[in-house]
Write an enzyme that holds these catalytic residues in place. Sequence first.
Site, mmCIF file in Angstrom:
data_model
loop_
_atom_site.group_PDB
_atom_site.id
_atom_site.type_symbol
_atom_site.label_atom_id
_atom_site.label_comp_id
_atom_site.label_asym_id
_atom_site.label_seq_id
_atom_site.Cartn_x
_atom_site.Cartn_y
_atom_site.Cartn_z
ATOM 1 N N HIS A 195 0.796 -1.368 -0.153
ATOM 2 C CA HIS A 195 -0.183 -0.262 0.141
ATOM 3 C C HIS A 195 1.025 1.109 0.293
ATOM 4 O O HIS A 195 2.336 1.531 0.376
ATOM 5 C CB HIS A 195 -0.845 0.340 1.271
ATOM 6 C CG HIS A 195 -0.720 0.035 2.718
ATOM 7 N ND1 HIS A 195 -0.469 1.230 2.864
ATOM 8 C CD2 HIS A 195 -0.453 -1.252 3.036
ATOM 9 C CE1 HIS A 195 0.060 1.183 4.989
ATOM 10 N NE2 HIS A 195 0.275 -0.568 4.200
ATOM 11 N N ASP A 208 6.042 1.652 6.456
ATOM 12 C CA ASP A 208 4.742 1.143 6.272
ATOM 13 C C ASP A 208 4.048 2.025 5.135
ATOM 14 O O ASP A 208 3.079 2.923 5.888
ATOM 15 C CB ASP A 208 4.127 0.789 7.701
ATOM 16 C CG ASP A 208 2.676 0.204 7.764
ATOM 17 O OD1 ASP A 208 2.343 -0.522 6.304
ATOM 18 O OD2 ASP A 208 1.651 0.306 8.391
ATOM 19 N N GLU A 256 -5.333 1.297 2.608
ATOM 20 C CA GLU A 256 -5.415 0.501 3.631
ATOM 21 C C GLU A 256 -5.410 1.689 5.455
ATOM 22 O O GLU A 256 -6.077 0.142 5.751
ATOM 23 C CB GLU A 256 -3.438 0.096 3.073
ATOM 24 C CG GLU A 256 -3.446 -1.443 4.305
ATOM 25 C CD GLU A 256 -3.009 -1.277 5.606
ATOM 26 O OE1 GLU A 256 -2.790 -2.436 6.299
ATOM 27 O OE2 GLU A 256 -2.671 0.202 6.215
ATOM 28 N N GLU A 257 -4.344 1.871 5.557
ATOM 29 C CA GLU A 257 -4.450 2.274 6.784
ATOM 30 C C GLU A 257 -5.863 3.717 7.225
ATOM 31 O O GLU A 257 -6.191 3.362 8.567
ATOM 32 C CB GLU A 257 -3.540 3.703 7.059
ATOM 33 C CG GLU A 257 -2.238 3.320 6.772
ATOM 34 C CD GLU A 257 -1.496 2.451 7.734
ATOM 35 O OE1 GLU A 257 -2.345 2.080 8.322
ATOM 36 O OE2 GLU A 257 -0.680 2.283 7.337
ATOM 37 N N HIS A 312 3.817 3.905 12.376
ATOM 38 C CA HIS A 312 3.954 5.227 12.847
ATOM 39 C C HIS A 312 3.426 5.970 13.308
ATOM 40 O O HIS A 312 2.939 6.770 13.597
ATOM 41 C CB HIS A 312 1.914 4.634 13.269
ATOM 42 C CG HIS A 312 1.099 3.121 12.675
ATOM 43 N ND1 HIS A 312 -0.372 3.253 12.500
ATOM 44 C CD2 HIS A 312 1.495 3.208 11.406
ATOM 45 C CE1 HIS A 312 -0.715 2.413 10.970
ATOM 46 N NE2 HIS A 312 0.424 2.140 10.900
#
Length: 349
Positions: free
Chosen positions: A65, A174, A202-203, A313
């Site tokens: 992603h 990520d 995606e998140e 994150h």
Amino acid sequence: MLDYELLKQLCMCNSISGDESEVRELIISRIKDYADEINVDNLGNILVFKKGKNRSVHKLMLSAHMDEVGFMVTDITSEGYIKFDEVGGIDRRILPGKRVTIGSKKINGVIGIKPIHLAKSDEVTEIPALDEMYIDIGADSKDDALKYVSYGDSVNFIGEFEENSNSLLSKAFDDRFGCFVLINMIKRNLEYDMYFVFAVQEEVGLRGAKVAAYTIDPEYALVIEGTTAADLPEINEVKQVCNLQEGAVISVMDRSTIYDKELVNAAFNCEKDSDIKIQYKRAVSGGNDSGVIHQSRCGVRTLAISLPCRYIHAPSCVANKTDCENVLKLTNILAEKIAGGELQRQVSD
């Protein structure tokens, strides 16, 4: 030696969920001379077909992603402070004092909270709610702030990319590292035909991959991700989830997927046959695009291969270079085995 300059460029893109255009343009510029087909769908996913030397026995999709976590401007106070909400899951404890950049004009600011000398005794130790925080861009009024910032603007962490002989530090590993792996594969002379997806959103709920998997309709999928490493001081060994320098991370189950057991075994067989380090994810937690991919149409045999990251994150994630190499090696080898039909022969034997 991996091209960490490309990884840096990917990570330094500002592309939160729903606003992935900056990283999408970079990816397309890097793969356009190597891919046989490139399409961008209605949600913004990049769908890629790369022809190999041979037709694949099994239709394989590799997915990563493009989006990262961040924030969105929701309001502006009369004094010119920016109010915001989160886009994706973010630990509020890390936010006060962090530098951010807002919108296409890339207006820099800092996340602020009530000064400690004005905080009540219980507020000193409590984690402030998002609505108690604000972004200070140096504006002196709402009208002044509106010259530079608009409602709905994306807000991204400002992070540096640094490396030493062993480690990498950056925002957005990520999942820009997953995108990095897919770009590397597309540039190779593949043995078999393969499909690649650079997914959006995606998140915020695995949205782009759901659409992409329906479109491509694969038999197998490999999802290349980043996952949380908690190998930190005072964390009990059984709660560390995975460890830096111990290789690519393979999950058996998380909160959105029970992974194909034959693919899990095939991954660890690659470790036996090749110079690759692999580790289990020692927790049932989190989730990724596998959660929607494996449920697409008639079902897709799916495995996630993840890079262990500390402080995921956050503006400064930490990863290990040998882990990066192991994820790339494992993805290459396992993809060729699946597309070439070797896994089917192992199952039937």
